[in-house]
Design an enzyme around this catalytic site. Structure first.
Site, mmCIF file in Angstrom:
data_model
loop_
_atom_site.group_PDB
_atom_site.id
_atom_site.type_symbol
_atom_site.label_atom_id
_atom_site.label_comp_id
_atom_site.label_asym_id
_atom_site.label_seq_id
_atom_site.Cartn_x
_atom_site.Cartn_y
_atom_site.Cartn_z
ATOM 1 N N LYS A 94 63.752 -62.325 90.279
ATOM 2 C CA LYS A 94 63.248 -63.289 89.296
ATOM 3 C C LYS A 94 62.150 -64.091 89.996
ATOM 4 O O LYS A 94 62.369 -65.204 90.471
ATOM 5 C CB LYS A 94 64.391 -64.169 88.788
ATOM 6 C CG LYS A 94 64.096 -64.783 87.435
ATOM 7 C CD LYS A 94 65.358 -65.299 86.793
ATOM 8 C CE LYS A 94 65.079 -66.224 85.645
ATOM 9 N NZ LYS A 94 64.352 -65.634 84.539
ATOM 10 N N ARG A 138 72.046 -65.340 92.147
ATOM 11 C CA ARG A 138 70.852 -64.534 91.824
ATOM 12 C C ARG A 138 69.599 -65.116 92.468
ATOM 13 O O ARG A 138 68.736 -64.382 92.952
ATOM 14 C CB ARG A 138 70.689 -64.405 90.302
ATOM 15 C CG ARG A 138 69.578 -63.423 89.917
ATOM 16 C CD ARG A 138 69.554 -63.116 88.434
ATOM 17 N NE ARG A 138 69.191 -64.289 87.648
ATOM 18 C CZ ARG A 138 69.170 -64.315 86.320
ATOM 19 N NH1 ARG A 138 69.503 -63.235 85.616
ATOM 20 N NH2 ARG A 138 68.829 -65.407 85.669
ATOM 21 N N GLU A 179 63.591 -54.003 78.593
ATOM 22 C CA GLU A 179 64.066 -55.318 78.142
ATOM 23 C C GLU A 179 62.979 -56.011 77.335
ATOM 24 O O GLU A 179 61.905 -55.454 77.104
ATOM 25 C CB GLU A 179 64.472 -56.169 79.354
ATOM 26 C CG GLU A 179 63.360 -56.369 80.363
ATOM 27 C CD GLU A 179 63.795 -57.109 81.623
ATOM 28 O OE1 GLU A 179 64.818 -57.804 81.612
ATOM 29 O OE2 GLU A 179 63.072 -56.993 82.636
HETATM 30 N N1 PXG Z 1 64.920 -60.424 81.544
HETATM 31 C C1 PXG Z 1 63.929 -61.182 82.026
HETATM 32 C C2 PXG Z 1 62.669 -60.544 82.476
HETATM 33 C C3 PXG Z 1 64.098 -62.570 82.091
HETATM 34 O O1 PXG Z 1 63.119 -63.322 82.600
HETATM 35 C C4 PXG Z 1 66.312 -62.307 81.151
HETATM 36 C C5 PXG Z 1 66.087 -60.948 81.126
HETATM 37 C C6 PXG Z 1 67.643 -62.830 80.722
HETATM 38 O O2 PXG Z 1 68.415 -63.228 81.854
HETATM 39 P P1 PXG Z 1 69.546 -64.339 81.750
HETATM 40 O O3 PXG Z 1 70.108 -64.408 83.110
HETATM 41 O O4 PXG Z 1 68.878 -65.610 81.314
HETATM 42 O O5 PXG Z 1 70.534 -63.847 80.755
HETATM 43 C C7 PXG Z 1 65.299 -63.157 81.621
HETATM 44 C C8 PXG Z 1 65.480 -64.637 81.580
HETATM 45 C C9 PXG Z 1 62.521 -68.091 78.301
HETATM 46 C C10 PXG Z 1 62.540 -67.557 79.686
HETATM 47 O O6 PXG Z 1 61.842 -69.111 78.059
HETATM 48 C C11 PXG Z 1 63.528 -66.687 80.133
HETATM 49 C C12 PXG Z 1 63.494 -66.231 81.435
HETATM 50 C C13 PXG Z 1 62.463 -66.644 82.241
HETATM 51 C C14 PXG Z 1 61.508 -67.482 81.781
HETATM 52 C C15 PXG Z 1 61.535 -67.973 80.517
HETATM 53 O O7 PXG Z 1 63.169 -67.505 77.436
HETATM 54 N N2 PXG Z 1 64.406 -65.404 82.062
#
Ligand code: PXG
Length: 293
Positions: A152, A52, A185
């Site tokens: 991301k 990713r 989301e």
């Molecule tokens: N949506 C967004 C916008 C994200 O940033 C997820 C979904 C979940 O993706 P994963 O691959 O982790 O299942 C994210 C995850 C935090 C944090 O502190 C999380 C994310 C980025 C920054 C901080 O919870 N990304």
């Protein structure tokens, strides 16, 4: 003991780990990142996270100067240096330092790569046992023709603004809609609802980050014989869902029991949510490369 942070090929003490004030990641949010987690001496879904990262980088025409194999080793070595077997990992690649302050990425000869591995700071246990309350944010998700939400990227202001809305409402999380009012989301988590035994999550094109936890949960649910659909839904569907939960690397699976003051079903984490939480907890112990032999 001080944490060691990987910065461009070196391991530096936390206090000494720095990037330039001319770094485009800082000046313009010009870069990409991953949030990864290690459980039980293994890095969960490391390959998927690295894939990713490179896809995000490709989308912004950022050429990462090391290959995927080497990037995986950066993550593993950062954990080893810090003697961590359970951790939260932040892997970041920015456009790097510019030779002037212009926007032009051609002025950035070398991307900056850094990796932080830190002991986990977990959410309160009550969030998982009782579920959380959320509000829908007035801040809308980026639309696909601007910076695609599938990247991301280091520009999380939209998500932070939504998080501020949650804070102002004294609830832990905000749910973000797109321009057409479809649910996308949370601020850093994907969202699922259950209705009549079926699991539903918004499709990628609605404007989401395609979460690795989301994909894992869909897989686990299907293994349990559940029907999983990627389809559009609105706030109405959220309020009238049988169950609702969020998924993310940090949050794992977090039940949502109230949205915008509407109690979801009986206001308790539902049976499908609880079953998936249990399956997920077991599954995370079994995936990914080992940190220590
Ligand atoms: N949506 C967004 C916008 C994200 O940033 C997820 C979904 C979940 O993706 P994963 O691959 O982790 O299942 C994210 C995850 C935090 C944090 O502190 C999380 C994310 C980025 C920054 C901080 O919870 N990304």
């Amino acid at each position: 003991m001080s944490l060691f942070v990987y910065v461009d090929g070196q391991f530096l003490k936390k206090e000494e780990a720095r990037v330039s004030v001319f770094d485009r990641g800082l000046l313009y949010g010009d870069g990409v990142f991953e949030g990864i987690r290690a459980y039980n001496n293994r890095v969960f879904k490391l390959k998927e996270h690295i894939d990713r990262l490179y896809e995000s980088a490709k989308a912004i025409l950022l050429n990462i100067p090391i290959d995927k194999e080497e990037m995986m080793n950066v993550v593993l070595e950062t954990l080893r240096r810090n003697n961590l077997r359970e951790a939260y990992i932040r892997l970041v690649v920015t456009r790097g330092e510019g030779t002037d302050l212009s926007l032009d990425p051609r002025k950035c000869p070398k991307p900056t790569i850094f990796c932080i591995a830190a002991p986990l700071s977990l959410f309160p246990q009550s969030f998982y046992e009782e579920g959380i309350e959320a509000v829908t944010a007035s801040t809308r998700r980026n639309f696909n023709e601007a910076t695609s939400p599938r990247i991301k990227s280091l520009n999380y202001l939209n998500n932070i603004l939504a998080k501020i809305e949650a804070n102002l409402c004294n609830v832990p999380e905000a749910i973000i809609l797109n321009q057409d009012g479809y649910v996308t989301e949370g601020t850093g988590e994907n969202i699922f609802i259950a209705k009549k035994g079926k699991l539903i999550t918004p499709p990628a094109h609605v404007g989401i980050l395609e979460g690795i936890t989301r994909n894992t949960v869909m897989e686990l649910a299907r293994q349990e014989g559940l029907i999983v659909e990627e389809s559009l839904f609105t706030r109405f569907d959220l309020y009238n869902a049988d169950e609702c939960f969020l998924t993310g690397t940090a949050a794992e699976i977090m039940p949502v029991v109230k949205v915008d003051g509407r109690t979801i079903n009986d206001g308790e984490p539902g049976p499908i949510t609880k079953m998936l939480m249990k399956k997920f907890k077991q599954y995370v112990l079994t995936d990914g490369p080992f940190i220590f032999e």
